[in-house]
Design a protein around this motif. Structure first.
Motif, PDB file in Angstrom:
ATOM      1  N   LEU A  42       0.873  -1.439   0.144  1.00  0.00           N
ATOM      2  CA  LEU A  42       0.196  -0.226  -0.225  1.00  0.00           C
ATOM      3  C   LEU A  42       0.727   1.162  -0.064  1.00  0.00           C
ATOM      4  N   PHE A  43       2.169   1.250   0.516  1.00  0.00           N
ATOM      5  CA  PHE A  43       2.822   2.395   1.002  1.00  0.00           C
ATOM      6  C   PHE A  43       3.939   2.727  -0.074  1.00  0.00           C
ATOM      7  N   LEU A  44       4.068   1.632  -0.583  1.00  0.00           N
ATOM      8  CA  LEU A  44       5.267   1.167  -2.128  1.00  0.00           C
ATOM      9  C   LEU A  44       3.677   2.245  -3.217  1.00  0.00           C
ATOM     10  N   CYS A  45       3.060   2.002  -3.041  1.00  0.00           N
ATOM     11  CA  CYS A  45       2.171   1.829  -4.608  1.00  0.00           C
ATOM     12  C   CYS A  45       1.241   3.516  -4.341  1.00  0.00           C
ATOM     13  N   THR A  46       0.759   3.793  -3.515  1.00  0.00           N
ATOM     14  CA  THR A  46       0.919   5.322  -3.502  1.00  0.00           C
ATOM     15  C   THR A  46       1.358   6.621  -3.981  1.00  0.00           C
ATOM     16  N   LYS A  97      17.131  -2.196  15.505  1.00  0.00           N
ATOM     17  CA  LYS A  97      16.553  -2.664  14.691  1.00  0.00           C
ATOM     18  C   LYS A  97      15.639  -1.434  15.311  1.00  0.00           C
ATOM     19  N   PRO A  98      14.477  -0.788  14.659  1.00  0.00           N
ATOM     20  CA  PRO A  98      13.376  -0.087  14.543  1.00  0.00           C
ATOM     21  C   PRO A  98      12.295  -0.228  15.281  1.00  0.00           C
ATOM     22  N   GLU A  99      11.756   0.966  15.776  1.00  0.00           N
ATOM     23  CA  GLU A  99      10.153   0.205  16.106  1.00  0.00           C
ATOM     24  C   GLU A  99       9.158  -0.090  14.842  1.00  0.00           C
ATOM     25  N   SER A 100       8.103  -1.187  15.230  1.00  0.00           N
ATOM     26  CA  SER A 100       6.869  -1.082  13.941  1.00  0.00           C
ATOM     27  C   SER A 100       6.696   0.536  14.208  1.00  0.00           C
ATOM     28  N   PHE A 101       6.584   1.160  12.289  1.00  0.00           N
ATOM     29  CA  PHE A 101       6.029   2.276  12.291  1.00  0.00           C
ATOM     30  C   PHE A 101       4.666   1.782  11.094  1.00  0.00           C
ATOM     31  N   GLU A 102       4.818   0.594  11.126  1.00  0.00           N
ATOM     32  CA  GLU A 102       2.972   0.313   9.776  1.00  0.00           C
ATOM     33  C   GLU A 102       2.000   1.311   9.970  1.00  0.00           C
ATOM     34  N   TYR A 103       1.324   1.462  11.043  1.00  0.00           N
ATOM     35  CA  TYR A 103       0.211   2.304  11.097  1.00  0.00           C
ATOM     36  C   TYR A 103       0.640   3.659  10.391  1.00  0.00           C
ATOM     37  N   GLU A 104       1.903   4.557  11.056  1.00  0.00           N
ATOM     38  CA  GLU A 104       2.374   5.586  10.155  1.00  0.00           C
ATOM     39  C   GLU A 104       2.427   5.539   8.827  1.00  0.00           C
ATOM     40  N   MET A 105       2.935   4.494   8.401  1.00  0.00           N
ATOM     41  CA  MET A 105       2.799   3.555   6.862  1.00  0.00           C
ATOM     42  C   MET A 105       1.273   4.126   6.395  1.00  0.00           C
ATOM     43  N   VAL A 106       0.337   3.896   6.425  1.00  0.00           N
ATOM     44  CA  VAL A 106      -0.988   3.708   6.245  1.00  0.00           C
ATOM     45  C   VAL A 106      -1.384   4.337   6.204  1.00  0.00           C
ATOM     46  N   ILE A 107      -1.476   5.386   7.328  1.00  0.00           N
ATOM     47  CA  ILE A 107      -1.223   6.757   6.668  1.00  0.00           C
ATOM     48  C   ILE A 107      -0.876   7.916   6.134  1.00  0.00           C
ATOM     49  N   MET A 108      -0.126   7.581   5.888  1.00  0.00           N
ATOM     50  CA  MET A 108       0.874   8.581   4.889  1.00  0.00           C
ATOM     51  C   MET A 108       0.477   7.942   3.367  1.00  0.00           C
ATOM     52  N   ALA A 109       0.389   7.244   3.019  1.00  0.00           N
ATOM     53  CA  ALA A 109      -0.285   5.775   2.277  1.00  0.00           C
ATOM     54  C   ALA A 109      -1.845   6.712   1.493  1.00  0.00           C
ATOM     55  N   LEU A 110      -2.662   6.673   3.665  1.00  0.00           N
ATOM     56  CA  LEU A 110      -3.659   7.467   2.759  1.00  0.00           C
ATOM     57  C   LEU A 110      -3.753   8.776   2.102  1.00  0.00           C
ATOM     58  N   GLY A 111      -3.114   9.169   3.341  1.00  0.00           N
ATOM     59  CA  GLY A 111      -2.815  10.667   2.410  1.00  0.00           C
ATOM     60  C   GLY A 111      -2.673  11.312   0.952  1.00  0.00           C
ATOM     61  N   ALA A 112      -1.640  10.808   0.970  1.00  0.00           N
ATOM     62  CA  ALA A 112      -1.009  10.282  -0.467  1.00  0.00           C
ATOM     63  C   ALA A 112      -2.239  10.092  -1.482  1.00  0.00           C
ATOM     64  N   LEU A 113      -2.999   9.169  -1.214  1.00  0.00           N
ATOM     65  CA  LEU A 113      -3.947   8.505  -1.932  1.00  0.00           C
ATOM     66  C   LEU A 113      -5.215  10.195  -2.163  1.00  0.00           C
ATOM     67  N   TYR A 114      -5.380  10.222  -0.875  1.00  0.00           N
ATOM     68  CA  TYR A 114      -6.345  11.184  -0.658  1.00  0.00           C
ATOM     69  C   TYR A 114      -5.798  13.094  -1.561  1.00  0.00           C
ATOM     70  N   PHE A 115      -4.380  13.461  -1.792  1.00  0.00           N
ATOM     71  CA  PHE A 115      -3.999  14.233  -2.230  1.00  0.00           C
ATOM     72  C   PHE A 115      -4.370  13.817  -4.308  1.00  0.00           C
ATOM     73  N   LEU A 116      -3.986  12.771  -4.205  1.00  0.00           N
ATOM     74  CA  LEU A 116      -4.063  11.890  -5.547  1.00  0.00           C
ATOM     75  C   LEU A 116      -5.556  12.188  -5.964  1.00  0.00           C
ATOM     76  N   LEU A 117      -6.203  11.749  -5.878  1.00  0.00           N
ATOM     77  CA  LEU A 117      -7.634  11.671  -5.811  1.00  0.00           C
ATOM     78  C   LEU A 117      -8.411  13.217  -6.253  1.00  0.00           C
ATOM     79  N   THR A 118      -7.519  13.993  -5.269  1.00  0.00           N
ATOM     80  CA  THR A 118      -8.726  14.796  -5.158  1.00  0.00           C
ATOM     81  C   THR A 118      -7.734  16.377  -5.415  1.00  0.00           C
ATOM     82  N   SER A 119      -6.102  16.491  -6.192  1.00  0.00           N
ATOM     83  CA  SER A 119      -5.692  17.259  -6.734  1.00  0.00           C
ATOM     84  C   SER A 119      -6.005  16.949  -7.616  1.00  0.00           C
TER      85      SER A 119
END
Length: 458
Positions: A42-46, A97-119
């Motif tokens: 999801l992150f890489l695609c968006t 080894k870093p802490e997991s930041f999967e949820y942050e990646m999802v939020i960033m992906a959804l944010g990118a998707l939002y601007f792709l759809l609206t802009s």
């Protein structure tokens, strides 16, 4: 220049099709380092699609509109906040080894998707039916694997590992496919495609009922009523919607026979026979009222042009009543177990207690937000939800049928956030339809209204 712009359009359309159809098929568990494949894809695609479009800004072939509304600004802030959290987690580990930041990646992906759809203003173009069709085609694959498991195929567990973690994930995905199928069925004029949509929905209903999420079953009932409420209530729409609703109720009422008197299912589910009988009586009563009103339509009337305003008011009342009953059942909590086991009361208890238990046991997305993002991130998400509700209200109109259905999907998505943790498989598709419901600029259907009297009216 136009061809270059079309390339940007094509990129976004392919991304929508991939995330609504192909991406939900990633249901197996696989990790790269500490990242699940679903989050990583999801992150890489968006981000890849956004990067491709950004490269075209300098030449004027694509433009990114800077935040100009409250929702734009809040999505931008939340995306930036998630990026800061990722950087912070990497820095504080000091190369370990870093802490997991999967949820942050999802939020960033959804944010990118939002601007792709609206802009890029994809939402201002004609809504493409393929967005729903690809969801249905790929959904059939998931249906087949789920039914294979329910009827004895234990080998399907590894393929469906993500969905099988909890019933809410399956119900969330089933509801999305069923809503898309209902829309396609009630609007389709081709006989062969109509049969296909009917088959997809019957299969989806069976999977939803075998999954036995009480909340999912309840929401599906609300969807059937709400379809008539959010659309212009033509007689053809009501007829097709009630056809599907009747099939759904028939299957629900007979699940007790399938589970109690056959050995076909290997799933651990139970439907109460007394509750099914009460539901049969309730459905029969509703059918009598409906057909008594329907029989007053003059013979030979064009059902596609006949708008049933009085019936629409009845559906609005019924929707409010169901919502009040649902809230009342939830507020009743554990006190429902104190009811006597007299005739009728047992059916009420068997309905209310499992629903309340499922609601109490579920981990809502809002709780998950406070757990993963703290107070600041959670408040930003809550503000975005409020902005979404406000924009949905502004964009809603009876003369915008596609927008009305998108708004219904967005509303079901927001309701799920209150009770379920959510499924990563269905989340991008829900988000896409929610963003389109907020930003889609549909031309209203202009009609000439003429009052007429039904047979028997004075």
């Amino acid at each position: 220049m136009e061809n270059q712009k079309n390339k940007a359009d094509l990129t976004i359309h392919i991304l929508i099709i991939f995330l609504t159809g192909i991406y939900p098929l990633f249901l197996f568990e696989m990790h790269f380092e500490s990242f699940a494949i679903q989050h990583l894809v999801l992150f890489l695609c968006t981000m890849g699609a956004l990067f491709y479009c950004v490269l075209r800004i300098r030449s004027g072939e694509w433009n990114l509109n800077f935040p100009c509304s409250r929702m734009d600004f809040m999505v931008f802030v939340l995306t930036g906040y998630s990026f800061v959290r990722i950087v912070y987690k990497i820095v504080i580990t000091n190369g370990e080894k870093p802490e997991s930041f999967e949820y942050e990646m999802v939020i960033m992906a959804l944010g990118a998707l939002y601007f792709l759809l609206t802009s890029r203003l994809v939402s201002k173009e004609t809504f493409k039916e393929i967005y729903f069709d690809i969801l249905l085609y790929c959904g059939l694959i998931v249906f087949a694997i789920l039914l294979w498991k329910y009827f004895g195929g234990e080998e399907a567990d590894c393929v469906l590992a993500v969905l099988l973690k909890d019933r809410s994930g399956i119900s969330s995905y089933m509801l999305l496919i069923c809503m898309a199928g209902i829309w396609q069925y009630v609007r389709c004029g081709d006989k062969l495609r109509t049969i296909f949509y009917m088959g997809v929905l019957i299969t989806g209903f069976l999977v939803l009922l075998v999954n036995q999420s009480r909340l999912g079953i309840w929401i599906m009932v609300i969807v059937f009523i709400a379809v008539v409420v959010v659309q212009r209530p033509t007689a053809e729409l009501i007829k097709r919607d009630m056809t599907l609703f009747s099939i759904y109720l028939f299957m629900l009422c007979n699940m007790s026979l399938l589970t109690n008197y056959t050995d076909l299912l290997y799933a651990d589910i139970t439907y109460d026979l007394e509750q099914s009988i009460c539901l049969d009586l309730l459905a029969a009563t509703g059918g009598i009222i409906f057909f008594n009103y329907w029989s007053r339509i003059p013979a030979g009337m064009d059902l596609k042009r006949l708008v049933m305003r009085k019936m629409h008011r009845g559906y609005c009342f019924l929707l409010r009543l169901i919502c009040v009953i649902f809230i009342g059942v939830i507020l009743g909590g554990n006190f429902w177990s104190g009811l006597p086991n007299s005739l009728g009361m047992k059916a009420v208890k068997d309905f209310a207690i499992p629903l309340v238990d499922e609601v109490h046991q579920g981990k809502s997305v809002f709780y998950l937000c406070f757990e993963q993002f703290g107070v600041i991130g959670s408040l930003l998400i809550l503000i975005i939800c409020v902005c979404i509700i406000s924009e949905l209200k502004k964009n809603y109109s009876l003369d915008k049928p596609v927008t009305g259905m998108l708004i219904l999907i967005a509303a079901v998505f927001l309701i799920q956030l209150l009770f379920w943790e959510g499924s990563i498989s269905a989340l991008p598709a829900y988000w896409i339809y929610t963003v389109l419901a907020v930003s889609y600029k549909e031309k209203g259907e202009k009609i000439i209204s003429k009052k007429m009297k039904f047979e028997g009216e004075e």
